[in-house]
Every structure is written in C-alpha cells, then in structure tokens.
Write a protein that holds these residues in place. Structure first.
Motif, PDB file in Angstrom:
ATOM      1  N   MET A 193      -0.162   8.253  15.992  1.00  6.23           N
ATOM      2  CA  MET A 193      -0.028   8.073  14.547  1.00  6.23           C
ATOM      3  C   MET A 193       1.309   8.634  14.055  1.00  6.23           C
ATOM      4  N   THR A 194       1.804   8.079  12.919  1.00  7.89           N
ATOM      5  CA  THR A 194       3.021   8.533  12.265  1.00  7.89           C
ATOM      6  C   THR A 194       2.770   8.567  10.763  1.00  7.89           C
ATOM      7  N   CYS A 195       3.755   9.025   9.993  1.00  2.31           N
ATOM      8  CA  CYS A 195       3.620   9.000   8.535  1.00  2.31           C
ATOM      9  C   CYS A 195       3.399   7.568   8.042  1.00  2.31           C
ATOM     10  N   GLU A 196       4.108   6.626   8.669  1.00  8.09           N
ATOM     11  CA  GLU A 196       3.982   5.243   8.255  1.00  8.09           C
ATOM     12  C   GLU A 196       2.561   4.714   8.466  1.00  8.09           C
ATOM     13  N   SER A 197       1.827   5.295   9.427  1.00  8.60           N
ATOM     14  CA  SER A 197       0.452   4.860   9.672  1.00  8.60           C
ATOM     15  C   SER A 197      -0.441   5.123   8.466  1.00  8.60           C
ATOM     16  N   PHE A 198      -0.051   6.074   7.628  1.00  8.74           N
ATOM     17  CA  PHE A 198      -0.853   6.429   6.461  1.00  8.74           C
ATOM     18  C   PHE A 198      -0.247   5.898   5.170  1.00  8.74           C
ATOM     19  N   GLY A 199       0.698   4.951   5.291  1.00 10.44           N
ATOM     20  CA  GLY A 199       1.252   4.298   4.117  1.00 10.44           C
ATOM     21  C   GLY A 199       2.476   4.943   3.526  1.00 10.44           C
ATOM     22  N   TYR A 200       2.981   6.020   4.163  1.00 11.07           N
ATOM     23  CA  TYR A 200       4.197   6.644   3.661  1.00 11.07           C
ATOM     24  C   TYR A 200       5.418   5.872   4.147  1.00 11.07           C
ATOM     25  N   ASP A 201       6.552   6.094   3.479  1.00 15.57           N
ATOM     26  CA  ASP A 201       7.775   5.391   3.847  1.00 15.57           C
ATOM     27  C   ASP A 201       8.526   6.085   4.974  1.00 15.57           C
ATOM     28  N   TYR A 202       8.461   7.425   5.032  1.00 14.50           N
ATOM     29  CA  TYR A 202       9.178   8.146   6.079  1.00 14.50           C
ATOM     30  C   TYR A 202       8.645   9.581   6.120  1.00 14.50           C
ATOM     31  N   GLY A 203       9.181  10.372   7.030  1.00 11.18           N
ATOM     32  CA  GLY A 203       8.780  11.766   7.127  1.00 11.18           C
ATOM     33  C   GLY A 203       8.296  12.140   8.510  1.00 11.18           C
ATOM     34  N   SER A 204       7.817  13.391   8.635  1.00 13.63           N
ATOM     35  CA  SER A 204       7.382  13.913   9.928  1.00 13.63           C
ATOM     36  C   SER A 204       5.914  14.335   9.841  1.00 13.63           C
ATOM     37  N   LEU A 205       5.081  13.677  10.641  1.00 18.16           N
ATOM     38  CA  LEU A 205       3.659  14.001  10.706  1.00 18.16           C
ATOM     39  C   LEU A 205       3.462  15.121  11.733  1.00 18.16           C
ATOM     40  N   THR A 206       2.638  16.136  11.397  1.00 12.04           N
ATOM     41  CA  THR A 206       2.369  17.240  12.326  1.00 12.04           C
ATOM     42  C   THR A 206       0.869  17.461  12.430  1.00 12.04           C
ATOM     43  N   CYS A 207       0.488  18.374  13.330  1.00 17.65           N
ATOM     44  CA  CYS A 207      -0.928  18.660  13.575  1.00 17.65           C
ATOM     45  C   CYS A 207      -1.185  20.141  13.260  1.00 17.65           C
ATOM     46  N   SER A 216       2.022  16.902   4.902  1.00 16.13           N
ATOM     47  CA  SER A 216       2.888  17.501   3.884  1.00 16.13           C
ATOM     48  C   SER A 216       4.352  17.128   4.083  1.00 16.13           C
ATOM     49  N   GLY A 217       4.718  16.739   5.284  1.00 11.96           N
ATOM     50  CA  GLY A 217       6.098  16.349   5.564  1.00 11.96           C
ATOM     51  C   GLY A 217       6.334  14.855   5.433  1.00 11.96           C
ATOM     52  N   CYS A 218       5.354  14.112   4.897  1.00  7.89           N
ATOM     53  CA  CYS A 218       5.491  12.666   4.715  1.00  7.89           C
ATOM     54  C   CYS A 218       5.895  12.383   3.269  1.00  7.89           C
ATOM     55  N   TYR A 219       6.728  11.371   3.065  1.00  9.76           N
ATOM     56  CA  TYR A 219       7.243  11.082   1.736  1.00  9.76           C
ATOM     57  C   TYR A 219       7.276   9.570   1.492  1.00  9.76           C
ATOM     58  N   ASN A 220       7.196   9.215   0.222  1.00  8.99           N
ATOM     59  CA  ASN A 220       7.368   7.837  -0.211  1.00  8.99           C
ATOM     60  C   ASN A 220       8.660   7.716  -0.990  1.00  8.99           C
ATOM     61  N   VAL A 221       9.352   6.597  -0.828  1.00 15.14           N
ATOM     62  CA  VAL A 221      10.517   6.317  -1.647  1.00 15.14           C
ATOM     63  C   VAL A 221      10.019   5.874  -3.015  1.00 15.14           C
ATOM     64  N   PRO A 222      10.367   6.559  -4.092  1.00 17.82           N
ATOM     65  CA  PRO A 222       9.844   6.179  -5.413  1.00 17.82           C
ATOM     66  C   PRO A 222      10.316   4.779  -5.805  1.00 17.82           C
ATOM     67  N   LYS A 223       9.397   3.994  -6.372  1.00 21.48           N
ATOM     68  CA  LYS A 223       9.710   2.649  -6.823  1.00 21.48           C
ATOM     69  C   LYS A 223      10.030   2.731  -8.311  1.00 21.48           C
ATOM     70  N   VAL A 224      11.316   2.785  -8.617  1.00 21.71           N
ATOM     71  CA  VAL A 224      11.741   2.954  -9.997  1.00 21.71           C
ATOM     72  C   VAL A 224      12.815   1.941 -10.325  1.00 21.71           C
ATOM     73  N   CYS A 225      13.000   1.728 -11.605  1.00 19.95           N
ATOM     74  CA  CYS A 225      14.111   0.893 -12.063  1.00 19.95           C
ATOM     75  C   CYS A 225      15.396   1.643 -11.735  1.00 19.95           C
ATOM     76  N   GLY A 226      16.234   1.020 -10.907  1.00 16.43           N
ATOM     77  CA  GLY A 226      17.456   1.669 -10.482  1.00 16.43           C
ATOM     78  C   GLY A 226      17.539   1.859  -8.989  1.00 16.43           C
ATOM     79  N   ASP A 227      16.433   1.497  -8.281  1.00 16.94           N
ATOM     80  CA  ASP A 227      16.471   1.640  -6.826  1.00 16.94           C
ATOM     81  C   ASP A 227      16.956   0.375  -6.128  1.00 16.94           C
ATOM     82  N   GLY A 228      17.362  -0.640  -6.908  1.00 27.23           N
ATOM     83  CA  GLY A 228      17.897  -1.856  -6.304  1.00 27.23           C
ATOM     84  C   GLY A 228      16.842  -2.809  -5.797  1.00 27.23           C
ATOM     85  N   ILE A 229      15.566  -2.483  -5.979  1.00 23.20           N
ATOM     86  CA  ILE A 229      14.471  -3.325  -5.500  1.00 23.20           C
ATOM     87  C   ILE A 229      13.730  -3.859  -6.727  1.00 23.20           C
TER      88      ILE A 229
END
Length: 989
Positions: free
Chosen positions: A750-764, A773-786
């Motif tokens: 498993m990785t952070c991405e397995s739980f729906g996060y965009d990036y980060g480090s999964l630990t046990c 706690s080390g997993c993060y999502n890229v915020p979807k905001v106006c200004g992110d180019g997406i």
C-alpha cells in the motif's frame, strides 16, 4: 531543471529552520545561565541585593512584569519594558547594542534578567529589524519573513495558479508582492516549478493529464460530435483520434451527411445513402451518425433521394445510359424536378455471378434489380458466353463444332474434289461455305488467338461477334488494317500496342494487342479466346465428314503430324525432342518400341532426396545424412537422453538434417519430472526442485519459509531446510495477524495513493496500523491551473489561469480574438470580436435578407399569399430567404425576382450562389433557365462520361495519348480524379 530547483529549495528551507533552531537553543542556554546568577556571552541576570551592570539595585522578592512577553517567540522584534516592583518601582526598556538587541525579561514573576540577541537584519529603536531570507524574491526560492507581528512564508495565490505571493520587508514591516511564474511554470508550495507532463496535475499549456481530461468530451472539441476523448501521455494534449465527426450534426435524415467514425482514420468516411431501390415507389435511407451501432435504416415517408429523406413528394426525371443492357455497365441518373438535385448509380456486380442493374421507374426515380449472369459478372456487366470447341482444339481427326461468344457456330469441313489451287485453299473471305479447299484438305475451327504462341498472323481468318475478319497489316504507322465482312477497319494502336475492333453487325468492342511492338505486320492476339480457322492438308491425304482420315505410318522414322489420332509417341529415332530427363530420369537413352511407343528401360534413375537411399552426393549434389525412413542404423537413443525403442526420427531439410522432435525423452532421476516408475524402474516422489506442488507448509512448517530437498535417487523428500512455525507478533515484519494492516517496513503493497491521497509517505505504527499523517492532497482551488467542476471551494470553474479548456472565441460564435481567464476562474470574452458584414454574425447587413435564428420567418405567406405552410427559413450560409419548402400555387411570374412554388430559381436573380456541386456534380456551371435550375453544363467527374469542362473521364481519354500530347517516347496516359490528364507515366520528350 525542476528537480534541481526542488533540491535547492529543500536545502535552503532546511538551512533556515536550522538557523532558527540554533538561535532558540542558544537563547535558552543563556537564560538558564542568567537565572543561575552567572554571566553569559549574550547577557546576564543579577539577583539579590547586588548591583547589575546598569547600577540598578534589584531584589528577588518583588513583582516583575514584561509588556511584550505575550508576543512569545517574536519579542526580539518588539520593543518592550520590564517593570520590577519591590518597595520601589524599577523599569528596564529593551535597547540596541550594535546589531544586537538587549531584551529584558521576567523570571518566574519575581525576578528579572536580560538576553543579548544578534538580529539577522540589524537592530533599531530597541527591536530587531524586519528580516527576509529571500531579499531578491527569487520565484524558485521559498522566502521567510520575521517581523514584529509574526513569522511569514512565500505562498501560492489562491486566485491564480501561476502567481507566487512573495513576502518581503518594507519600512521595517511585512509586505506581500505578487510574482508571476515565468513561461509555463506554475506555483507549488510557495515556489515556481516547471510544468511537467505526466505529474498528474493539469498545468499551464496542458489540456489534460493522464486520465484527467478536465471533464471534457469529444463534444467539447470543435468539429466533433461524440466519442471517447483521451489524453496524449507524451504531450498532455487532447487525443481526438477516437472522436467522431458528422457533417449533418448527427441524426438528421433530411440532410445528407458524411460521418467520420475515427478522427485517426480521416479516409474512412460513411456517407448517408439510399437503399432498396427495387422495393416500392421510393427507396429508404441508411443514416450514419456517431451513436451505436453507427448506422440506421429509415423508411422515408416521402421517399429517399441523394442520401436524404424528402420533406414532401417530389417529381423526377430519369435516364439510363445502357438502356437496361446487362452486358454493358451503365449509369442511371435521376434529377429531382423541384431542386435540381441529382442521384445516380452505376451498375455493379453482386458477387461473381450476378449484376445489380439500375433502371428508371415510370415516376423518374431509380430502381435496382439483382439479375443472374450465366457466364459471370465483371466491372458491373454480365460476361458474354465464352468460345467453346466440341473437339477440344486443333484435333484434325475429329469433327468439331465451334461456338463463339455470341452463340454463332461453325462446323469443321472438308475440301471439294477437283479443287487444288497453289495455296491449298482459296480466299476464304469470298467463300461463305468454307469448302474451297481441295479434296484431302480440312478447314479446322477452334478457340484461340489469345496468346503470343497462338496468335493471329497476317492474312489469317478469325471471327468476332457475328462476322468474320481477316488481319491485313500493321504498317508501323500506329494503325492496324483489318477487313471485317466487306468493310475495312483502321484501328489506332495505344502505347502498349492495344487497339479495339468492333463486330460488323452488333458493334460490340473486342480488345486486341500487337505481339511485337514496333514491327510491321506483327501478329496480333485477342484479349479472350475467339473463333479461329486453320486450313491443313490431312497427313493421310483423305478428309471425310469434316475430319482427317488417320493414316498408320509407324516405322517411317518420323512422328506424324496427326500423332494424337495415330497414337504415335515416337518413330525410329524421332522422339519429338523428348529425352530421359523429360520423364524425370538422371540420364540414359530412350528407345522406340512396337506401336511407336516410348520406352524408358535404358534411362538412368535420378538419385534424389526422398528415394529411401542415402547418397553422398545425390544427383542434385547434396550429401544426404538421411533419406525418408533411412537413418543409417541410428535410433532415438543415439541422440541424447531419449528412451530406447520409444519414438521415431524424422528426416528434414532436404535430407540434410535428422529431427528428434518425435523421440520420447528418457525418464530418469534428475530430469525434473516425477515418473512412477522412470526408465530405471524407480517410483519417484520428487525430482530436483519438483515436489509435485508440495511445500514446507505441507509438512507442518512455516508457510513460505525454508525449502524442501529431493534425495535418495528421487525417492525421499528431506525437510531439514524448512523453518518451524513461529508465533506471529506485531513487529516480526510479516503481516500475519487479522488485526495487522502492516508490520514494520512491510506496508503490504500500500501507498498514500492507495487511500486516495495525491502524494506523501505512508508509514506503519508500533501497533501495526497504517499511519497516514505523512500523506497529502493537492488542494483543488482556483489558481492551480486545473479546471475543476467543482473545486474545493464548491464552484464550477470555466477556466483556470492559462487553461481555457480548448475553447476559443470561435467556439462561442465570434469570428476571432482572444479569450482570457479572470481571477475567479470564469471566461473573459471581452477580447473576442465579430467581423462586420458577415453572414452568421447575428446582424442583418448590406446584401443580406435575414440572419438564421434572428427572426421568425417560418410563415411562408410572409413572402407570397399563394405560399402555404410554416416551412420558410433563412439559409444560414447565404443569409437569403429560403422558400423551397413552402407549398401552394404560384402567385407570381417567372422573372419577377421572387422564387415561388414550382420555381427553383428566378431568372431575374440567377442561381443566388448555388453551384453544380450542391446538386451532386463535381464541377461545371449552374444556370437558371425559365426559373428552373439548368444543370446541362454541370459535369460529374468519375462517371466515365466525357462532359463539358472535362478533358477526360475514367478510361475515356477523348482519343488522346502520351504521344498526341507531345511525349515522343510514349508512355501511359491516365485521367486524374479531377478529370484532367495525368501525364506522370508519360515518357520524357
């Protein structure tokens, strides 16, 4: 470059944090030293009744307050005052000592002290100056500002993905400056990073990323209707290869459309067409569109014409170029009276033995019928009856009857007694009975003249259609002279020696070729076998009932000309050019035996691969190592680990290789296969690493731990290398308990991405549970180019920064200009513009009568009291009124400038922009004649008919050749798809 910038940023951030941490640690140490009453390098605290460095008496038994203590870590950047009360009131205010600040503080509320802190940006007015780690505001370096109100860092703009909000110091206070990222770079975590296709984020200059196509479909891409829109992984641009386009906008049975199912195959186009011409009064329609299954059959209420359903019943006129002649490929053409549209079809083959014959109905529309062709179909026409000969050819001893392609017959005949001209037979063209040969002569008919060796010589008679012809001459002037009946045909020869003759009575064309180009009086050959004649003298000197009388002359040393009838294979030393090799032997000599038959008794057999004898070499020079089933006493066991007496060898590769593919391998301990028994008679229970699927776990040991051994000539399984089962615990590195999600560094894949996060480090955790706690999502905001719909703020974005979602000003109906994206991620169309005086711009301008969609003009009576229904409209391409769908009686007159019912156009107005192409033609000039469209000057390139405006059409080159066009060396002239001469195969002058 992006990775270098990222590493540089991480190093600078780490350095800054380390500096702050070191300063804090030093301050704490100084404080501790001061409290203990000592003097430190950065400051001192004096307690009791002693006097400090300022000469002030202090006491530890008073009350101490500090007016800037509530500001916590930022007290160095604020000027404060310590008040100490013990009988008297003492005040101590922070002061600057060079670039350091002397900060007074209270200790446990009952005593005071001081700390000397070196300010990074200097000191003024008793406080450290505002400090910026990134004075130059480098967009690729994350900056930090510390000042009197707090600690700040560079961040990304929430309104614009491509802007860095850089913190800076101005007038000793924090300010924020907006810095635009260069090029296509965008802001991430407070710094500019290069756009990178494949990072999963739609950035400036990208349409999409991976499976994220920004919520778009093929329908959002101009020019397409539907289909799966994809993302090009290499360019992050939309991949429209599977998008579908349809010129009539989709399912519209009243418009003829062209559907392109796949944009990646633009040559594969599906054109709406009419079918079932042989059923009912009108045909029905096959409509193509972009929906599954791709095509639909529709019954048109008023009939189908030229790939569209008619809106109302129309009249039509029709012509058929071949007059329903099955032997000719014709073109049947129907013209719709009301609109001048043309629908035409060419006869075609329906399989190898039937023709689709198009004809005209009495109402002027097309009709089709599948008709069987007795002798096959080719190029849209039934083939004629082939030429046949009852005696099989030039068989002089049998009376035969020849029947040509038109069914005309001719019977072999004998000459007349008493007639013996010098040339054996007279001029056959003057004798319709073909009996002018002398007695003992034969007129033999046969099917031929179609090969170089069986060609038509000058002066030789042949038959085409219903008449006889005789080849006269080829004078090397580009023409041949042939007499057919009492007329002479002079046929021009093409570049490859091809010319056409026509039957005297039925004018049928027959193609012929010169055998030797450029040689006068060269023999000619027919494209297909035709009826031929040959005059011969019977070898026996006697002809009876249309056949030569056989003469037995075996023994005269010569094979008779009529050898077939006399059954002579040889005569004396005459073997007709045959040798032993002719019969497959290596050599030797033939002998002629009784009855003039050939004997091969004295021929030497050929030694070849396949004669069951191993030769080195054989007749072909090959050194054989085997032959068929002969292997030189060798068996399978002679070629390695094969069982004795099992299987068989094969001889391959032209007797040069022995193949052991059919041999049976020997079964033995060590071949990795378990045999019971093997060739040595041992019942194996294992072999090498093969244990019949068993593992250590089958013998009570740990699953997946250790290994089995096969010993004792494959009769014993040794478990000494297996690992005993241990009690599972959290921390053994194995996920082996029900409650364990992970174990130590074993994350179970498993990785952070397995739980729906965009990036980060999964630990046990120590409890064998995932720590996210080390997993993060890229915020979807106006200004992110997406472009998100919705984003994390809950609203649908139309655009984001430079990402406009592949829409342009033209997409919204403008003629040009530039779209932009606002800070609220909505499209700004202020830069779009509309060309003046353009049809379709929504403005009725000079030269226009209307604008489609602008006014309600569907009432036909608006144009004439005699026009009925609600079918008037505005032509979207010309911005002219279109009353062609109105019905009713004519209320005006031809030439009054108004197109009324039963008028296709008006002479006073001309064709009003309509062209021949709109009516199914490929070119020419359309005109208005008596208020009806006149298509007589229109042409269809490709129908094989030479028309006005065409230099050629299909195979009709208008009599021209490469030479007539000036290419002296000839070549092959052809016609292009635009009906112009194609001289690419002509030879240079």
């Amino acid at each position: 470059m992006a990775e270098e910038k990222k590493n540089k940023l991480n190093q600078e951030q780490f350095s800054m944090i380390a500096i702050v941490a070191i300063v804090a640690i030093v301050a704490i140490v100084v404080l501790i030293v001061s409290i203990q009453g000592g003097t430190g390098a950065l400051g001192s605290v004096e307690t009791g009744a002693a006097t400090n460095r300022l000469g002030l008496a202090v006491s530890t038994g008073g009350v101490c307050t500090d007016n800037d203590a509530s500001l916590g870590n930022f007290t160095f950047y604020n000027k404060g005052t310590v008040t100490f009360v013990k009988g008297k009131t003492y005040t101590y205010t922070d002061t600057c000592e060079g670039n350091s600040v002397k900060e007074y503080i209270c200790l446990d509320g009952q005593s005071y002290g001081s700390v000397l802190y070196s300010c990074p940006a200097g000191c003024s007015n008793g406080a450290c100056n505002c400090f910026d780690t990134d004075v130059a505001n480098d967009p690729y370096k994350k900056g930090f500002v510390t000042e009197k109100t707090g600690f700040y860092e560079d961040s990304c703009s929430s309104a614009n993905l491509f802007t860095v909000n850089a913190v800076d110091c101005s007038n000793n206070a924090k300010v924020t400056k907006a810095i635009e990222c260069p090029g296509t770079d965008s802001c991430k975590n407070g710094i500019c990073v290069p756009a990178m296709c494949g990072n999963g984020i739609i950035e400036r200059g990208e349409d999409c990323e991976g499976t994220n196509i920004n919520g778009k479909t093929c329908a959002n891409v101009p020019g397409f209707i539907s289909g799966p829109l994809r993302c090009n992984a290499a360019t992050c641009k939309f991949d429209t290869s599977n998008c579908c386009a349809d010129t009539d906008g989709g399912y519209d049975i009243y418009e003829k459309g062209i559907t392109t199912p796949l944009a990646s195959s633009p040559d594969v186009k599906k054109v709406d067409y009419c079918v079932n011409y042989n059923l009912g009064t009108f045909p029905s329609l096959v409509e193509y569109d972009c929906k599954s299954p791709g095509s639909f059959s529709v019954d048109c209420t008023n009939g189908c014409f030229n790939g569209r359903c008619l809106i109302q019943p129309y009249a039509a006129t029709c012509t058929d170029s071949d007059g329903a002649d099955l032997s000719v490929r014709g073109t049947t053409r129907s013209v719709l009276t009301l609109t001048g549209e043309v629908s035409q079809r060419q006869d075609s083959c329906n399989g190898p033995n039937a023709v689709n014959e198009y004809t005209c109905r009495t109402n002027g529309f097309l009709k089709s019928e599948s008709i069987d062709c007795p002798y096959g179909c080719k190029d849209g026409a039934c083939l004629p009856q082939p030429c046949v000969d009852s005696d099989g050819g030039k068989l002089y001893s049998i009376k035969g009857i020849v029947t040509n392609e038109m069914g005309i017959t001719r019977t072999d005949s004998c000459g007349v007694a008493g007639w013996n001209p010098t040339n054996l037979c007279g001029d056959i063209m003057t004798d319709p009975n073909f009996n002018t040969c002398a007695a003992g002569a034969l007129v033999e008919g046969y099917c031929g003249g179609n090969t170089d060796t069986d060609s038509i010589k000058a002066g030789e008679l042949f038959h085409i259609g219903r008449g006889d012809c005789i080849y006269d001459s080829y004078n090397k002037d580009g023409y041949v002279n042939v007499r057919c009946g009492m007329s002479i045909q002079r046929a021009g020869i093409g570049a490859i020696g091809e010319f056409t003759l026509y039957s005297e009575f039925d004018n049928k064309p027959y193609r012929f070729f010169l055998v030797n180009l450029g040689i006068a009086n060269s023999p000619i050959k027919s494209e297909v076998p035709i009826m031929m004649y040959r005059n011969i003298k019977c070898p026996s000197g006697a002809c009876t009932n249309g056949a030569c009388v056989p003469a037995s002359t075996c023994g005269n040393g010569v094979i008779d000309a009529d050898r077939i009838s006399l059954n002579e294979e040889c005569d004396g030393d005459d073997f007709g050019g045959k040798t032993c090799q002719s019969f497959g032997y290596a050599g030797g000599s033939l002998t002629c035996v009784a009855g003039c038959q050939i004997s091969t008794a004295n021929c030497t057999p050929t030694t070849t691969c396949g004669d069951h004898i191993i030769q080195q070499p054989n007749t072909a020079g090959i050194n054989e190592i085997c032959d068929w089933t002969e292997f030189g006493d060798r068996q399978c066991e002679d070629f390695g680990q094969f069982a004795s007496g099992k299987g068989s060898l094969m001889c391959v590769n032209n007797c040069q290789k022995i193949d052991t593919g059919m041999c049976i391998p020997r079964a033995y301990c060590g071949d990795s296969l378990i045999h019971s028994p093997n060739t040595d008679g041992i019942n194996e229970i294992c072999d090498m690493g093969n244990f019949g699927g068993k593992t250590c776990a089958d013998y009570g040991f740990a699953e997946g731990m250790g290994s089995l051994l096969c010993v004792n000539t494959c009769q014993t399984i040794d478990t000494s290398m297996c690992i005993p089962i241990q009690t599972p615990v959290c921390g053994d590195g194995i996920v082996n308990q029900v409650f364990e999600e992970c174990d130590w560094t074993n994350l179970n894949g498993m990785t952070c991405e397995s739980f729906g996060y965009d990036y980060g480090s999964l630990t046990c955790t120590g409890e064998c549970q995932f720590d996210m706690s080390g997993c993060y999502n890229v915020p979807k905001v106006c200004g992110d180019g997406i472009v998100q719909a919705p984003n994390d703020a809950g609203f649908d974005e139309e655009c984001d920064g430079a990402n406009l979602g592949e829409v342009t000003c033209e997409y919204f109906g403008y003629d040009g200009g530039y779209l932009a994206c606002t800070g609220m991620c909505t499209l700004d169309r202020s830069g779009c513009w509309i060309s003046p005086d353009k049809c379709g711009d929504g403005l009725v301008e000079i030269g226009e009568q209307c604008e489609a969609g602008l006014s309600n003009i569907n009432n036909c009576s608006m144009f004439s009291n005699s026009l009925l229904s609600m079918n008037a409209r505005c032509d979207s391409t010309t911005c002219k009124y279109d009353t062609s769908r109105c019905i009713g009686s004519t209320g005006g007159f031809c030439g009054d400038g108004v197109v009324e019912v039963r008028e296709q156009c008006d002479d006073a107005k001309g064709t009003e922009g309509r062209t021949c192409q709109m009516f199914g033609f490929t070119g020419g000039m359309l005109s208005c004649n008596n208020c009806m469209y006149d298509t007589s000057a229109c042409a269809i390139c490709g129908d094989g008919l030479l028309q006005a405006g065409e230099l050629c059409d299909g195979t009709d080159l208008n009599g021209e050749t490469c030479r007539t066009l000036g290419f002296q060396r000839g070549g092959t002239l052809s016609c292009s798809s635009e009906c112009f001469f194609d001289t690419s195969a002509c030879k240079a002058k």
